[in-house]
Write an enzyme that holds these catalytic residues in place. Structure first.
Site, PDB file in Angstrom:
ATOM      1  N   HIS A  92     -10.099   4.221   1.738  1.00  0.00           N
ATOM      2  CA  HIS A  92     -10.062   5.675   1.574  1.00  0.00           C
ATOM      3  C   HIS A  92     -10.072   5.972   0.076  1.00  0.00           C
ATOM      4  CE1 HIS A  92      -7.376   9.541   2.169  1.00  0.00           C
ATOM      5  NE2 HIS A  92      -8.580   9.823   1.702  1.00  0.00           N
ATOM      6  N   ASP A  97      -5.066  11.145   8.991  1.00  0.00           N
ATOM      7  CA  ASP A  97      -4.294  10.487   7.933  1.00  0.00           C
ATOM      8  C   ASP A  97      -3.266  11.451   7.350  1.00  0.00           C
ATOM      9  OD1 ASP A  97      -3.465   8.858   5.885  1.00  0.00           O
ATOM     10  OD2 ASP A  97      -5.384   8.842   4.816  1.00  0.00           O
ATOM     11  N   MET A 117      -6.482   5.664  -5.371  1.00  0.00           N
ATOM     12  CA  MET A 117      -6.260   6.943  -6.070  1.00  0.00           C
ATOM     13  C   MET A 117      -6.477   6.770  -7.563  1.00  0.00           C
ATOM     14  SD  MET A 117      -2.740   8.024  -4.240  1.00  0.00           S
ATOM     15  CE  MET A 117      -2.509   7.908  -2.468  1.00  0.00           C
ATOM     16  N   GLY A 168       2.374   9.211   0.248  1.00  0.00           N
ATOM     17  CA  GLY A 168       2.851   8.941   1.605  1.00  0.00           C
ATOM     18  C   GLY A 168       4.081   9.789   1.889  1.00  0.00           C
ATOM     19  N   MET A 202      -7.691  14.812   6.726  1.00  0.00           N
ATOM     20  CA  MET A 202      -6.378  14.714   6.082  1.00  0.00           C
ATOM     21  C   MET A 202      -5.432  15.712   6.746  1.00  0.00           C
ATOM     22  SD  MET A 202      -6.616  12.289   3.963  1.00  0.00           S
ATOM     23  CE  MET A 202      -4.878  12.425   3.542  1.00  0.00           C
ATOM     24  N   ASP A 204      -5.604   2.910   0.406  1.00  0.00           N
ATOM     25  CA  ASP A 204      -5.694   4.187  -0.304  1.00  0.00           C
ATOM     26  C   ASP A 204      -5.922   3.971  -1.793  1.00  0.00           C
ATOM     27  OD1 ASP A 204      -5.139   6.227   1.777  1.00  0.00           O
ATOM     28  OD2 ASP A 204      -3.335   5.013   2.027  1.00  0.00           O
ATOM     29  N   SER A 252      -1.300   2.127   6.789  1.00  0.00           N
ATOM     30  CA  SER A 252      -1.640   2.353   5.382  1.00  0.00           C
ATOM     31  C   SER A 252      -0.742   1.500   4.491  1.00  0.00           C
ATOM     32  CB  SER A 252      -1.459   3.824   5.020  1.00  0.00           C
ATOM     33  OG  SER A 252      -1.462   3.946   3.609  1.00  0.00           O
ATOM     34  N   HIS A 299      -5.650   0.153   6.371  1.00  0.00           N
ATOM     35  CA  HIS A 299      -6.067   1.366   5.662  1.00  0.00           C
ATOM     36  C   HIS A 299      -5.617   1.236   4.204  1.00  0.00           C
ATOM     37  CE1 HIS A 299      -7.176   5.632   5.329  1.00  0.00           C
ATOM     38  NE2 HIS A 299      -6.111   5.762   4.553  1.00  0.00           N
ATOM     39  N   MET A 326      -9.807   8.159  -2.880  1.00  0.00           N
ATOM     40  CA  MET A 326      -9.369   9.458  -3.411  1.00  0.00           C
ATOM     41  C   MET A 326      -9.664   9.440  -4.902  1.00  0.00           C
ATOM     42  SD  MET A 326      -5.902   9.754  -1.200  1.00  0.00           S
ATOM     43  CE  MET A 326      -5.995   8.039  -0.736  1.00  0.00           C
TER      44      MET A 326
HETATM   45  C1  DX5 Z   1      -2.176   9.931   1.492  1.00  0.00           C
HETATM   46  C2  DX5 Z   1      -2.843   8.692   2.034  1.00  0.00           C
HETATM   47  C3  DX5 Z   1      -2.289   8.201   3.290  1.00  0.00           C
HETATM   48  C4  DX5 Z   1      -0.818   7.834   3.250  1.00  0.00           C
HETATM   49  C5  DX5 Z   1      -0.267   8.282   4.563  1.00  0.00           C
HETATM   50  O1  DX5 Z   1      -2.923  10.475   0.496  1.00  0.00           O
HETATM   51  O2  DX5 Z   1      -4.238   8.943   2.239  1.00  0.00           O
HETATM   52  O3  DX5 Z   1      -3.062   7.143   3.849  1.00  0.00           O
HETATM   53  O4  DX5 Z   1      -0.543   6.478   3.056  1.00  0.00           O
HETATM   54  O5  DX5 Z   1       1.101   8.128   4.510  1.00  0.00           O
HETATM   55  P1  DX5 Z   1       2.075   8.687   5.651  1.00  0.00           P
HETATM   56  O6  DX5 Z   1       1.679   8.038   6.935  1.00  0.00           O
HETATM   57  O7  DX5 Z   1       3.419   8.254   5.146  1.00  0.00           O
HETATM   58  O8  DX5 Z   1       1.903  10.176   5.672  1.00  0.00           O
HETATM   59 ZN    ZN Z   2      -5.436   7.399   3.370  1.00  0.00          ZN
END
Ligand code: DX5
Ligand code: ZN
Length: 217
Positions: A66, A175, A37, A144, A137, A35, A8, A33, A68
């Site tokens: 992904h 994830d 948001m 993260g 999730m 993310d 990610s 990956h 969000m």
């Molecule tokens: C969180 C994201 C993840 C995040 C995971 O909302 O969807 O992809 O980057 O991070 P780690 O591996 O640090 O939990």
């Molecule tokens: Zn993610």
């Protein structure tokens, strides 16, 4: 099929993304990956379409995006044009999920549906045969570096049963909080794709960390 690794970029060095993209190219990782948001669906804002467009020409592996965000169906074409190969929408953000999956496929992308930790796997019984992957999730989305929620392991087994029962080809992707301790348990439970952010980018040697995750049995 051996499991896939999707680092990610949320935990990458945003002041030098090129370096981290090239590291992933050279590594044993399978996907990027990404993310996205919006500060509404989740309490954080990350990056968006211009960043994907900037790194796409440098990247040699598929983009697993992904979303969000609320109403992700508004941006299917925009993300396709920015380089998305896999488009994951949250179950909780998609009122007309079946139509959204059809639209993602019509754009030539793989379609994924994502479940928050509190959303039961059983809600997927009438859609699991139509998707290419299910993203579970294992933390509450938005950040993260959070702690893995152990109940995810039960959800993986439950989802595996549902996939078999419904003759689905969906991959199971996990994830959040994936590291050297949780990854082996997830693989054993039946996960196909592991996303990992802070564990990879916070490591002294990210390439080796990716290799270690990839070569877990
Ligand atoms: C969180 C994201 C993840 C995040 C995971 O909302 O969807 O992809 O980057 O991070 P780690 O591996 O640090 O939990
Ligand atoms: Zn993610």
């Amino acid at each position: 099929m051996s499991h896939l690794i999707a680092p990610s970029l949320l935990s990458a060095d945003f002041s030098n993304l090129k370096k981290d993209v090239e590291m992933i190219n050279k590594s044993e990782a399978d996907w990027f990956h990404l993310d996205i948001m919006d500060g509404v669906f989740v309490p954080n804002i990350s990056f968006g379409i211009p960043v994907l467009k900037a790194i796409k020409p440098l990247a040699e592996k598929p983009f697993d995006v992904h979303l969000m965000i609320v109403q992700p169906e508004r941006y299917i074409k925009a993300f396709k044009d920015a380089g998305a190969d896999i488009f994951n929408v949250h179950y909780e953000a998609s009122t007309h999920l079946h139509r959204t999956i059809q639209s993602i496929h019509a754009e030539g992308m793989k379609a994924g549906v994502t479940l928050n930790p509190h959303t039961p796997v059983s809600l997927l019984q009438d859609i699991v045969a139509d998707v290419d992957l299910v993203l579970l999730m294992s933390v509450n989305p938005g950040f993260g570096g959070q702690k893995f929620i152990e109940n995810t392991l039960n959800k993986v087994s439950e989802l595996k049963d549902l996939i078999v029962k419904k003759n689905s080809k969906a991959l199971i992707e996990i994830d959040g909080g994936v590291d050297g301790t949780t990854a082996p348990k997830l693989i054993k439970a039946g996960a196909d794709v592991l996303v990992s952010g802070s564990y990879i980018f916070g490591a002294k040697d990210p390439m080796k960390t990716i290799s270690d995750l990839k070569n877990l049995k």
